[in-house]
Scaffold this active site. Structure first.
Site, PDB file in Angstrom:
ATOM      1  N   GLU A   1       0.838  -1.206   0.000  1.00 30.67           N
ATOM      2  CA  GLU A   1       0.000   0.000   0.000  1.00 30.67           C
ATOM      3  C   GLU A   1       0.875   1.259   0.000  1.00 30.67           C
ATOM      4  OE1 GLU A   1      -2.746   1.215  -0.784  1.00 30.67           O
ATOM      5  OE2 GLU A   1      -4.189   1.051   0.856  1.00 30.67           O
TER       6      GLU A   1
ATOM      7  N   THR B   1      -3.122  12.597  -6.111  1.00 30.80           N
ATOM      8  CA  THR B   1      -2.946  12.340  -4.681  1.00 30.80           C
ATOM      9  C   THR B   1      -2.339  13.558  -3.998  1.00 30.80           C
ATOM     10  OG1 THR B   1      -2.493  10.069  -5.302  1.00 30.80           O
ATOM     11  CG2 THR B   1      -2.046  10.659  -3.029  1.00 30.80           C
TER      12      THR B   1
END
Lengths: 306, 306
Positions: free
Chosen positions: A128, A181
């Protein structure tokens, strides 16, 4: 058993009030994966379908989590991983988490389950981190444990399984826009008003209590985010319009899924969840933005063998 | 029934992580009160023992909450209130809340319970506001409902009853120093770091889950306050020393009770609660500060008829 087929589910992180800590698991959306024991040592990604992602293990989310686990075991064989990706990267419903979770879950099954789910989360968090540049578990935890989860802390990793009321369904729309992001992070305040923080932790405590007691009205009353949504919702076209429409249609609550752009709702009953789907469709079909909509019960099992 | 004797309990607000929203109710400390129906209309405070407080109803916390309720009912009689105060005003264990709750609870009993506990809290909040200059219910709610409570919101008033594990005991020390309310408020930051707020709501969610599941280790792991305690603890002499000692003695957690100066602990089992009492005593007995210590189970009933 030398080969295993896996369903690795999509997930919704944050759940309105629980920024960075709460999440839940979906049932009708997820990636398929195959993990296979092979003679050749190491982690080998041999097939990727659906999206264009790197085959080099150390550049691939599923590969990095697999490598983290591989380093912790002592075996004289390796693993092949095939990824059939259905969750679009960047959609905000845990695409990278599904990849990170699937490989370590599959490997663990093939070697006799030496690791518990918290340990698997610790491996998956490495994958992740490749995608999101920081170690967080709010999508990983629901993907591995299923249901609703609360990541009490990352260091040390402590995950709580919160009960799921039976009649809860999620409807999620993924407007196909790109949110960087960096932008999604930069828009968050570093400091928040104490009064807002108090409202938020009242809602988190209240939501946990409501899930324990299957109190749908209280779930509805708790699904508010006064901290993050006012900022991030600006990045999602038609967010407020969708939110107003779905709440009027009977949704218990509506918020940004993860860091967006997907918008999630929780609903009592499948019928309401389907009506909410129609309400979402009627708004986005008038725009030139492509979108997907998913209706799903809460997946209380998490990642599983197919 | 024309007269009723009441025990109105002391309470602990905030409970470490739950600033402004969480509270619990004590059993071994509280005020005694008598409420009596009389011919003369209005609210009449006829006796106050223990501390020097005003007899004029509109200047007395118990009187103001009684008046708020009296205005909402249509009766051709009045009420006398006697207050036998055991909880020292300013101690931080809900002295004013006990007074505010006792009068409205007693009146409600005498007229056949037309109001539910949330409605009684709404009257009591008017009395509490006289003492604390703002409407809050984090001491009132546990005094009325008993056990652990979460004040989800004040407007509208919404109170949740959180389960209490059986084997929990509180030990509370009241160092007899005066902290001015104005100072205790002024020391709080108006803004807090988002990362701290996230830790706090993870702890609130986790504590609610731990209380539902009687998970003592998780209660211990959740009783942390990164927002308020670092500031307010500076106003309480020997706070850090006491905290270290009681945690070493086996307390599940330790924090400031309400806005202080009382320090509370939660403990698994009476034996540990008593050891914690000794640990607290051994620190404060070396100072020139007078103190009281109370050991109490959680009072799951709240205010009651004696």
């Amino acid at each position: 058993m030398n080969e295993i087929k896996i369903f690795s589910p999509a997930t919704v992180a944050n759940v309105a009030c629980g920024f960075d800590v709460l999440g839940f698991c979906l049932d009708s959306v997820g990636d398929d994966m195959v993990v296979r024991k092979v003679e050749k040592k190491g982690i080998h990604i041999t097939r990727i379908e659906g999206f264009d992602l790197p085959y080099e293990a150390e550049l691939n989310v599923a590969g990095v989590s697999a490598l983290a686990m591989y380093e912790a075991i002592d075996v004289d064989f390796g693993f092949e991983i095939e990824i059939y990706k259905n969750i679009k990267p960047g959609s905000g419903i845990g695409s990278s988490a599904a990849s990170a979770v699937g490989s370590v879950f599959g490997m663990n099954e093939l070697i006799g389950r030496p690791f518990n789910k918290t340990q698997l989360t610790a491996f998956a968090i490495k994958g992740e981190a490749l995608a999101s540049k920081c170690e967080h578990a709010d999508n990983l935890a629901p993907a591995l444990f299923g249901g609703f989860t609360l990541v009490k802390s990352v260091k040390p990793l402590k995950i709580l399984e919160i009960p799921s009321p039976e009649d809860i369904y999620a409807t999620i729309i993924h407007p196909q826009i790109e949110i960087k992001t960096s932008e999604s992070r930069a828009i968050l305040p570093k400091e928040v008003a104490l009064t807002d923080a108090i409202s938020q932790w009242a809602n988190v405590g209240s939501l946990v209590h409501a899930l324990h007691t299957s109190d749908y009205e209280l779930i509805k009353d708790s699904l508010h985010d006064v901290i993050v949504e006012p900022h991030r919702s600006q990045l999602i076209p038609h967010f407020n319009e969708v939110k107003t429409a779905v709440l009027n249609t009977g949704a218990l609550g509506c918020g940004i899924s993860g860091s967006g752009p997907s918008i999630f709702t929780l609903n009592k009953g499948l019928e309401t969840a389907n009506k909410v789907k129609e309400a979402m469709e009627s708004i986005y079909s008038k725009t030139d933005i492509d979108f997907d909509i998913h209706v799903s019960p809460i997946n209380t099992e998490g990642v599983k063998i197919k």
